[in-house]
Design a protein around this motif. Structure first.
Motif, short mmCIF file in Angstrom:
data_model
loop_
_atom_site.label_atom_id
_atom_site.label_comp_id
_atom_site.label_asym_id
_atom_site.label_seq_id
_atom_site.Cartn_x
_atom_site.Cartn_y
_atom_site.Cartn_z
N GLY A 18 1.04 -1.76 -0.11
CA GLY A 18 0.32 0.10 -0.08
C GLY A 18 0.78 1.32 0.10
O GLY A 18 0.27 2.19 -0.95
N MET A 21 2.40 2.21 -3.15
CA MET A 21 1.15 3.27 -4.04
C MET A 21 1.12 4.42 -4.29
O MET A 21 0.56 5.33 -4.95
CB MET A 21 -0.66 2.46 -3.97
CG MET A 21 -0.34 0.98 -4.05
SD MET A 21 -2.56 0.41 -3.70
CE MET A 21 -2.19 -1.46 -4.76
N ILE A 22 1.88 4.93 -3.55
CA ILE A 22 2.07 6.29 -3.61
C ILE A 22 3.27 6.86 -4.86
O ILE A 22 3.09 7.76 -5.14
CB ILE A 22 3.07 6.57 -2.01
CG1 ILE A 22 2.95 8.27 -2.21
CG2 ILE A 22 4.52 6.42 -2.32
CD1 ILE A 22 1.60 9.40 -1.85
N PHE A 42 -4.99 7.53 -5.54
CA PHE A 42 -5.55 7.29 -3.63
C PHE A 42 -6.66 6.71 -3.10
O PHE A 42 -6.16 5.71 -2.54
CB PHE A 42 -5.70 8.66 -3.75
CG PHE A 42 -5.11 9.36 -1.68
CD1 PHE A 42 -4.59 9.75 -1.54
CD2 PHE A 42 -6.98 9.08 -0.91
CE1 PHE A 42 -4.57 9.62 -0.34
CE2 PHE A 42 -6.84 9.91 -0.32
CZ PHE A 42 -5.40 9.64 0.37
N MET A 45 -4.65 3.22 -3.10
CA MET A 45 -4.06 3.43 -1.67
C MET A 45 -4.36 3.16 -0.41
O MET A 45 -3.46 2.36 0.32
CB MET A 45 -2.71 4.10 -1.71
CG MET A 45 -2.07 4.44 -0.80
SD MET A 45 -0.87 5.81 -1.19
CE MET A 45 -1.71 6.77 -0.12
N THR A 48 -5.62 -0.53 0.76
CA THR A 48 -4.48 -1.29 0.83
C THR A 48 -4.02 -1.44 2.10
O THR A 48 -3.85 -2.05 2.56
CB THR A 48 -3.69 -2.00 -0.42
OG1 THR A 48 -4.42 -1.44 -1.65
CG2 THR A 48 -2.83 -2.61 -0.23
N LEU A 49 -3.74 0.45 2.50
CA LEU A 49 -3.43 0.34 4.05
C LEU A 49 -4.19 0.28 4.53
O LEU A 49 -4.14 -0.96 6.07
CB LEU A 49 -2.88 1.79 3.82
CG LEU A 49 -1.92 2.24 2.65
CD1 LEU A 49 -1.57 3.82 3.02
CD2 LEU A 49 -0.45 1.60 3.06
N PRO A 88 -5.44 -0.47 -8.68
CA PRO A 88 -5.18 0.71 -9.22
C PRO A 88 -6.05 0.75 -11.41
O PRO A 88 -6.83 1.72 -11.82
CB PRO A 88 -3.81 0.99 -9.13
CG PRO A 88 -3.39 -0.19 -8.12
CD PRO A 88 -4.15 -1.05 -7.89
N TRP A 130 2.78 1.58 -12.37
CA TRP A 130 2.82 0.69 -12.06
C TRP A 130 2.53 -0.95 -12.65
O TRP A 130 2.89 -2.13 -11.42
CB TRP A 130 0.71 0.64 -11.40
CG TRP A 130 0.41 -0.33 -10.22
CD1 TRP A 130 -0.76 -0.74 -10.59
CD2 TRP A 130 1.24 -0.01 -9.23
NE1 TRP A 130 -0.58 -1.90 -9.57
CE2 TRP A 130 0.85 -1.52 -8.45
CE3 TRP A 130 2.17 0.12 -7.43
CZ2 TRP A 130 0.60 -2.01 -7.26
CZ3 TRP A 130 2.03 -0.52 -7.04
CH2 TRP A 130 1.68 -1.26 -6.71
#
Length: 481
Positions: A18, A21-22, A42, A45, A48-49, A88, A130
């Motif tokens: 996660g 993904m930034i 976003f 991300m 996932t986080l 994504p 990605w």
């Protein structure tokens, strides 16, 4: 089974993915892609986080990791990272189908390089980044990356690395596992950075160089161009990438030995000698076979060398349509798809070390059939191979053959031609990318049914994890206390 530890470590791995993904979000800002791309990225991300943080919120009292835990962590982590890695694509609408998004995510993380996309160049830069970054992450292994970041990792983490690092052997070259993982990733990242610089010097744009380097390092083969490497129309770039693929298909332990000044130990590797020999023989055989199709010997040699490199390393870049080559040349490439690269590298396939061991085991059995009383010892890398190692390799080969033909049968329900069906499983199970027939260098997997795509996605994951972690993940006995 320490279930709490399995969930905890898997959660931490998910959280790390996660955080990463930034990077595509940063790329989206750089290329001014707008809120219609940035906001969905976003969201992916944050999802996932959140899941990763929830799974890792309560540290277990017992932190022991043994073989069962290592296998379970590996299998579960890879399934989750492929699912979340597809977000994504789904959230941005780049790939609206769930099955297609999971297929593309599985292909990226397992470094297979097979694709359902028909117009790659229409995708936003962030999604292209990605997509290729998953090749880079999956090459050395997401769990290896996570172990490298864990400050309290211990000797038991070797079970995680053994479960994820491709190949039948894993040399513990350092006492601390986290330090071992860091060293491997430093070598991996340094070689990737060097390749980027060389590609930029050869005329690639920085963005192209980054993406092609990610795909080469992970031997994943994703390109941001519809015609793959042929789009660059550059012989120097093709040669650079061919050597780059071969470098990343060599056992990374040898690079560690070289850095420590143990050059003699690195250069006398049996596996390295076999790998170089197989490449040279295949290039020579294919060059002779396809020479009548070319006006220039050097162009013929270049195409033969590049395509041998891209197939034996299981990268899957494309320059020439080898489906148009004579049948003998196609059969050589098909054999290379099965063989693959070296153990402890980013390449897929059976691995050179297993091929060597199987050949020597067959020779041993033949000698014993002639003279049953004869004592024969298999020597590999200047060491006798014990019976347990031989049995492990034989068991893996049996599982490999059974699972391979089972998946061929399942994909055959779609009633495609034999060449397409057979090589679709060959190329996904060995994490190669292109096959023959409709899945050749100029084709893709978009015309397969959702059922076939699910089978082939499983094929990619099973091939990358070398079967056992994925099978044991679904075995009830694995989860018993």
């Amino acid at each position: 089974m320490n279930r709490r530890m399995v969930i905890y470590v898997t959660g931490r791995v998910t959280f790390v993915v996660g955080l990463l993904m930034i990077l595509p979000i940063i790329v989206a800002f750089i290329y001014h892609e707008g809120h219609e791309t940035i906001y969905p990225l976003f969201q992916a991300m944050v999802c996932t986080l959140a899941v990763g943080a929830a799974m890792a919120a309560r540290p277990p009292k017992r932190r022991s990791i043994y073989v069962r835990e290592g296998l379970a962590i590996t299998g579960l982590s890879w399934i989750l990272l492929i699912i979340f890695g597809s977000l994504p694509y789904l959230f941005t609408g780049a790939i609206p189908s769930v099955v297609d998004a999971i297929f593309e995510s599985a292909s990226g993380f397992t470094t297979t390089g097979s694709s359902i996309l028909t117009d790659i160049e229409s995708l936003p830069h962030s999604i292209l980044f990605w997509r290729n970054f998953t090749n880079f992450l999956g090459g050395m292994g997401v769990l290896v990356f996570a172990v490298a970041l864990l400050p309290k990792s211990n000797s038991e983490d070797i079970h995680i690395l053994k479960s994820e690092m491709p190949g039948p052997t894993f040399d513990k070259v350092l006492s601390r596992i986290s330090e071992l993982a860091r060293v491997f990733y430093i070598i991996y990242a340094a070689l990737t950075l060097i390749l980027m610089v060389i590609l930029i010097s050869a005329g690639m744009s920085p963005f192209d160089a980054i993406l092609q380097s990610f795909a080469t390092a992970g031997t994943g083969g994703f390109s941001n161009h519809n015609t793959s490497i042929a789009a660059f129309e550059s012989v120097p770039i093709e040669i650079i990438l061919a050597f780059g693929m071969l470098i990343f298909a060599v056992n990374f332990n040898l690079y560690f030995y070289a850095l420590r000044g143990r050059w003699r130990e690195a250069l006398k590797s049996d596996e390295l000698h076999w790998f170089v020999g197989i490449v040279l023989i295949a290039v020579t055989a294919i060059t002779i076979t396809i020479m009548p199709m070319y006006d220039s010997f050097w162009l013929c040699l270049k195409d033969a060398f590049f395509n041998v490199a891209t197939i034996v390393t299981t990268t899957g870049f494309g320059t020439a349509d080898f489906c148009q080559w004579p049948l003998f040349a196609q059969m050589v490439l098909l054999m290379l798809m099965f063989i693959g690269g070296c153990a402890g590298s980013t390449a897929g396939g059976l691995k050179i070390s297993r091929v060597i061991a199987l050949a020597k085991m067959a020779g041993k059995k033949l000698r014993q059939s002639v003279n049953p009383k004869r004592v024969s010892v298999i020597i590999y890398e200047d060491k006798p191979m014990n019976e347990r190692s031989q049995n492990d390799i034989a068991l893996y080969f049996i599982l490999y053959i059974i699972l391979f033909f089972l998946m061929v049968v399942l994909v055959s329900f779609q009633n495609l031609d034999f060449t397409t069906t057979f090589t679709a499983v060959v190329t996904t199970f060995n994490n190669v990318g292109p096959g023959l027939g409709n899945v050749g260098p100029t084709g893709n997997f978009s015309n397969f049914s959702d059922f076939s795509k699910c089978v082939l996605s499983f094929s990619m994951i099973a091939g990358r994890l070398e079967i056992v972690p994925l099978i044991l993940l679904f075995a009830p006995s694995t989860w018993r206390a």
